[in-house]
Design a protein around this motif. Sequence first.
Motif, PDB file in Angstrom:
ATOM      1  N   UNK A  45      16.203  30.082  48.649  1.00  0.00           N
ATOM      2  CA  UNK A  45      15.569  30.943  47.646  1.00  0.00           C
ATOM      3  C   UNK A  45      16.405  30.990  46.369  1.00  0.00           C
ATOM      4  N   UNK A  46      17.717  31.092  46.507  1.00  0.00           N
ATOM      5  CA  UNK A  46      18.585  31.125  45.334  1.00  0.00           C
ATOM      6  C   UNK A  46      18.542  29.797  44.577  1.00  0.00           C
ATOM      7  N   UNK A  47      18.469  28.688  45.294  1.00  0.00           N
ATOM      8  CA  UNK A  47      18.379  27.386  44.632  1.00  0.00           C
ATOM      9  C   UNK A  47      17.061  27.252  43.870  1.00  0.00           C
ATOM     10  N   UNK A  55      15.674  24.933  34.558  1.00  0.00           N
ATOM     11  CA  UNK A  55      14.907  23.682  34.507  1.00  0.00           C
ATOM     12  C   UNK A  55      14.910  23.092  33.099  1.00  0.00           C
ATOM     13  N   UNK A  56      14.790  23.945  32.102  1.00  0.00           N
ATOM     14  CA  UNK A  56      14.759  23.473  30.720  1.00  0.00           C
ATOM     15  C   UNK A  56      16.097  22.832  30.331  1.00  0.00           C
ATOM     16  N   UNK A  60      16.723  18.932  29.465  1.00  0.00           N
ATOM     17  CA  UNK A  60      17.336  18.582  28.180  1.00  0.00           C
ATOM     18  C   UNK A  60      18.550  17.674  28.401  1.00  0.00           C
ATOM     19  N   UNK A  61      19.382  18.002  29.373  1.00  0.00           N
ATOM     20  CA  UNK A  61      20.560  17.184  29.673  1.00  0.00           C
ATOM     21  C   UNK A  61      20.150  15.797  30.159  1.00  0.00           C
TER      22      UNK A  61
END
Length: 115
Positions: A45-47, A55-56, A60-61
Amino acid sequence: MSYAEEIERVAEECRRRSALLLDEFEEINRRTADTSRALAETSAAEMREYWAEHAEEVEKARAEAEEQERLATEAREQREAIARSMAARRANRDVAPIDEEDEEAAFYQRKSWLI
């Protein structure tokens, strides 16, 4: 009390204690499995939450890494093309005779035309 009765009593006590230890081990294994399952669910759940929040940034990376890789590939291709071009120019700059032992060619290749 006879030795046989004493041995039987000690053996029964060992069996009873072994059974208690086995029950205790089973309880520990059950609790460990429950804790492990709870931790796995919490971790998952934490992941999911982390990936949803970041996610953004991750995208971007990834895009920046792909762009850097593309630029590096283009730069390498340009360097290779320049090197090929320079090698071709050097190869065409000096012309060697086809047959160096040709007397007629030697006549036309002499350094001085003054006889």
